[in-house]
Design a protein around this motif. Structure first.
Motif, PDB file in Angstrom:
ATOM      1  N   ASP A 177       0.832  -1.209   0.000  1.00  0.00           N
ATOM      2  CA  ASP A 177       0.000   0.000   0.000  1.00  0.00           C
ATOM      3  C   ASP A 177       0.864   1.256   0.000  1.00  0.00           C
ATOM      4  O   ASP A 177       0.486   2.278  -0.588  1.00  0.00           O
ATOM      5  CB  ASP A 177      -0.934   0.007   1.209  1.00  0.00           C
ATOM      6  N   PHE A 178       2.017   1.187   0.658  1.00  0.00           N
ATOM      7  CA  PHE A 178       2.954   2.312   0.649  1.00  0.00           C
ATOM      8  C   PHE A 178       3.396   2.610  -0.780  1.00  0.00           C
ATOM      9  O   PHE A 178       3.385   3.762  -1.228  1.00  0.00           O
ATOM     10  CB  PHE A 178       4.157   1.994   1.529  1.00  0.00           C
ATOM     11  N   SER A 179       3.770   1.562  -1.516  1.00  0.00           N
ATOM     12  CA  SER A 179       4.237   1.745  -2.892  1.00  0.00           C
ATOM     13  C   SER A 179       3.131   2.254  -3.806  1.00  0.00           C
ATOM     14  O   SER A 179       3.383   3.041  -4.725  1.00  0.00           O
ATOM     15  CB  SER A 179       4.781   0.417  -3.437  1.00  0.00           C
ATOM     16  N   THR A 180       1.899   1.822  -3.548  1.00  0.00           N
ATOM     17  CA  THR A 180       0.775   2.272  -4.371  1.00  0.00           C
ATOM     18  C   THR A 180       0.458   3.743  -4.117  1.00  0.00           C
ATOM     19  O   THR A 180       0.191   4.495  -5.058  1.00  0.00           O
ATOM     20  CB  THR A 180      -0.469   1.422  -4.071  1.00  0.00           C
ATOM     21  N   MET A 181       0.500   4.135  -2.855  1.00  0.00           N
ATOM     22  CA  MET A 181       0.166   5.517  -2.515  1.00  0.00           C
ATOM     23  C   MET A 181       1.296   6.492  -2.856  1.00  0.00           C
ATOM     24  O   MET A 181       1.049   7.623  -3.267  1.00  0.00           O
ATOM     25  CB  MET A 181      -0.168   5.601  -1.026  1.00  0.00           C
ATOM     26  N   PHE A 182       2.542   6.030  -2.721  1.00  0.00           N
ATOM     27  CA  PHE A 182       3.697   6.912  -2.957  1.00  0.00           C
ATOM     28  C   PHE A 182       4.651   6.291  -3.984  1.00  0.00           C
ATOM     29  O   PHE A 182       5.806   5.987  -3.656  1.00  0.00           O
ATOM     30  CB  PHE A 182       4.437   7.178  -1.643  1.00  0.00           C
ATOM     31  N   PRO A 183       4.220   6.093  -5.215  1.00  0.00           N
ATOM     32  CA  PRO A 183       5.075   5.423  -6.207  1.00  0.00           C
ATOM     33  C   PRO A 183       6.328   6.235  -6.551  1.00  0.00           C
ATOM     34  O   PRO A 183       7.334   5.661  -6.986  1.00  0.00           O
ATOM     35  CB  PRO A 183       4.149   5.283  -7.423  1.00  0.00           C
ATOM     36  N   GLU A 184       6.285   7.537  -6.355  1.00  0.00           N
ATOM     37  CA  GLU A 184       7.440   8.384  -6.685  1.00  0.00           C
ATOM     38  C   GLU A 184       8.583   8.216  -5.684  1.00  0.00           C
ATOM     39  O   GLU A 184       9.724   8.618  -5.951  1.00  0.00           O
ATOM     40  CB  GLU A 184       7.031   9.860  -6.721  1.00  0.00           C
ATOM     41  N   TYR A 185       8.270   7.645  -4.523  1.00  0.00           N
ATOM     42  CA  TYR A 185       9.261   7.555  -3.445  1.00  0.00           C
ATOM     43  C   TYR A 185      10.502   6.767  -3.866  1.00  0.00           C
ATOM     44  O   TYR A 185      11.617   7.091  -3.449  1.00  0.00           O
ATOM     45  CB  TYR A 185       8.617   6.910  -2.220  1.00  0.00           C
ATOM     46  N   GLU A 187      12.060   6.695  -6.658  1.00  0.00           N
ATOM     47  CA  GLU A 187      12.993   7.536  -7.411  1.00  0.00           C
ATOM     48  C   GLU A 187      13.321   8.831  -6.682  1.00  0.00           C
ATOM     49  O   GLU A 187      14.430   9.357  -6.807  1.00  0.00           O
ATOM     50  CB  GLU A 187      12.402   7.869  -8.783  1.00  0.00           C
ATOM     51  N   TYR A 188      12.354   9.330  -5.910  1.00  0.00           N
ATOM     52  CA  TYR A 188      12.545  10.597  -5.191  1.00  0.00           C
ATOM     53  C   TYR A 188      12.245  10.392  -3.708  1.00  0.00           C
ATOM     54  O   TYR A 188      11.172  10.743  -3.216  1.00  0.00           O
ATOM     55  CB  TYR A 188      11.626  11.675  -5.752  1.00  0.00           C
ATOM     56  N   PRO A 189      13.187   9.810  -2.962  1.00  0.00           N
ATOM     57  CA  PRO A 189      12.937   9.519  -1.543  1.00  0.00           C
ATOM     58  C   PRO A 189      12.808  10.768  -0.668  1.00  0.00           C
ATOM     59  O   PRO A 189      12.439  10.651   0.502  1.00  0.00           O
ATOM     60  CB  PRO A 189      14.162   8.690  -1.137  1.00  0.00           C
ATOM     61  N   ASP A 190      13.099  11.939  -1.231  1.00  0.00           N
ATOM     62  CA  ASP A 190      12.915  13.175  -0.470  1.00  0.00           C
ATOM     63  C   ASP A 190      11.518  13.757  -0.670  1.00  0.00           C
ATOM     64  O   ASP A 190      11.230  14.871  -0.241  1.00  0.00           O
ATOM     65  CB  ASP A 190      13.970  14.208  -0.861  1.00  0.00           C
ATOM     66  N   SER A 191      10.628  12.989  -1.309  1.00  0.00           N
ATOM     67  CA  SER A 191       9.279  13.471  -1.594  1.00  0.00           C
ATOM     68  C   SER A 191       8.432  13.587  -0.330  1.00  0.00           C
ATOM     69  O   SER A 191       8.586  12.810   0.616  1.00  0.00           O
ATOM     70  CB  SER A 191       8.565  12.528  -2.574  1.00  0.00           C
ATOM     71  N   TYR A 205       5.970  17.292  -3.433  1.00  0.00           N
ATOM     72  CA  TYR A 205       7.117  18.192  -3.395  1.00  0.00           C
ATOM     73  C   TYR A 205       8.391  17.386  -3.137  1.00  0.00           C
ATOM     74  O   TYR A 205       8.353  16.295  -2.584  1.00  0.00           O
ATOM     75  CB  TYR A 205       6.962  19.233  -2.289  1.00  0.00           C
ATOM     76  N   ASP A 206       9.516  17.960  -3.546  1.00  0.00           N
ATOM     77  CA  ASP A 206      10.811  17.400  -3.197  1.00  0.00           C
ATOM     78  C   ASP A 206      11.799  18.561  -3.073  1.00  0.00           C
ATOM     79  O   ASP A 206      11.393  19.727  -3.052  1.00  0.00           O
ATOM     80  CB  ASP A 206      11.279  16.354  -4.231  1.00  0.00           C
ATOM     81  N   GLN A 207      13.081  18.244  -3.000  1.00  0.00           N
ATOM     82  CA  GLN A 207      14.089  19.269  -2.746  1.00  0.00           C
ATOM     83  C   GLN A 207      14.260  20.264  -3.890  1.00  0.00           C
ATOM     84  O   GLN A 207      14.928  21.282  -3.724  1.00  0.00           O
ATOM     85  CB  GLN A 207      15.432  18.607  -2.434  1.00  0.00           C
ATOM     86  N   THR A 208      13.678  19.983  -5.055  1.00  0.00           N
ATOM     87  CA  THR A 208      13.820  20.909  -6.179  1.00  0.00           C
ATOM     88  C   THR A 208      12.899  22.127  -6.044  1.00  0.00           C
ATOM     89  O   THR A 208      13.054  23.099  -6.779  1.00  0.00           O
ATOM     90  CB  THR A 208      13.503  20.200  -7.511  1.00  0.00           C
ATOM     91  N   VAL A 209      11.930  22.064  -5.131  1.00  0.00           N
ATOM     92  CA  VAL A 209      10.991  23.175  -4.940  1.00  0.00           C
ATOM     93  C   VAL A 209      11.454  24.009  -3.756  1.00  0.00           C
ATOM     94  O   VAL A 209      11.734  23.479  -2.681  1.00  0.00           O
ATOM     95  CB  VAL A 209       9.559  22.664  -4.687  1.00  0.00           C
TER      96      VAL A 209
END
Length: 227
Positions: A177-185, A187-191, A205-209
């Motif tokens: 469920d974690f992977s389904t809800m946060f699929p970007e994590y 590649e972007y663990p700072d999300s 959001y991540d560190q680029t913002v």
């Protein structure tokens, strides 16, 4: 001579017909607005009009499309109670954390999101923070040599939350469920994410913002919503 001029001066009083026409036009404006909005919503809902693409967006974060409903993510607190959105009409700053170790990157993210929350000023009470893990909450450990704000190092993750992250709620879920809800994590663990008062995770959001851009987004969302 002046009497003759006064007699020849045309009357400026509005004709009764013009007044009624003006009233009809004013009364008809709300009707036109409602009809236009209904027409636009029909085509957006049926996929025939890309309103976001046509108008552009003012946000600096990444829109989650489609939004993800938290009630479908299996979130539970330490007592096993399921997450229920809408109990408090608040926007939620959601920080996902994979694994039991809250290392320096995890602590930094928690600190930065806390600072963003505090910087909302008068809108502070309309937001809250939540950390989501894919392990049991009592298994999470704080693995850092120092805190981001240089305060004394707590002896446990629970102490850290109590002392440094007051008001932040903790939720656990399964790895799937974690992977389904946060699929970007992956590649972007700072999300981290923004969830609306109805439980829809809708912005990432991540560190680029930049810090200021995040604050601008959050205040815009709150200003233009009922939540």
């Amino acid at each position: 001579m002046s009497r003759v001029e006064n007699q020849n001066t045309p009357s400026t009083a509005p004709e009764p017909g013009n007044g009624r026409l003006t009233l009809l036009l004013i009364a008809g404006i709300p009707v036109v607005v409602v009809l236009a909005a209904s027409w636009m919503w029909y085509f957006v809902a049926n996929g025939q009009l890309d309103l976001v693409g046509a108008l552009g967006t003012a946000n600096r974060g990444q829109l989650v499309q489609p939004p993800r409903q938290a009630t479908e993510a299996g979130w539970q607190d330490a007592d096993g109670e399921a997450f229920v959105p809408g109990s408090t009409a608040m926007w939620t700053l959601v920080i996902p954390q994979r694994g039991a170790s809250c290392d320096a990157a995890c602590e930094k993210r928690l600190y930065e999101v806390r600072q963003i929350h505090m910087a909302l000023g008068k809108e502070l009470g309309r937001a809250q923070r939540a950390m989501i893990t894919d392990v049991p909450l009592d298994a999470v450990t704080l693995d850092v040599d120092a805190l981001s704000d240089q305060r004394p190092l707590p002896d446990s993750f629970a102490s850290y939350v109590a002392d440094e992250q007051r008001g932040m709620s903790l939720w656990q879920t399964s790895q799937a469920d974690f992977s389904t809800m946060f699929p970007e994590y992956a590649e972007y663990p700072d999300s981290w994410y923004v969830m609306d008062p109805s439980g829809w995770v809708m912005m990432r959001y991540d560190q680029t913002v930049t810090y200021k851009d995040v604050i601008s987004d959050l205040k815009f969302l709150m200003k233009n919503s009922n939540g």
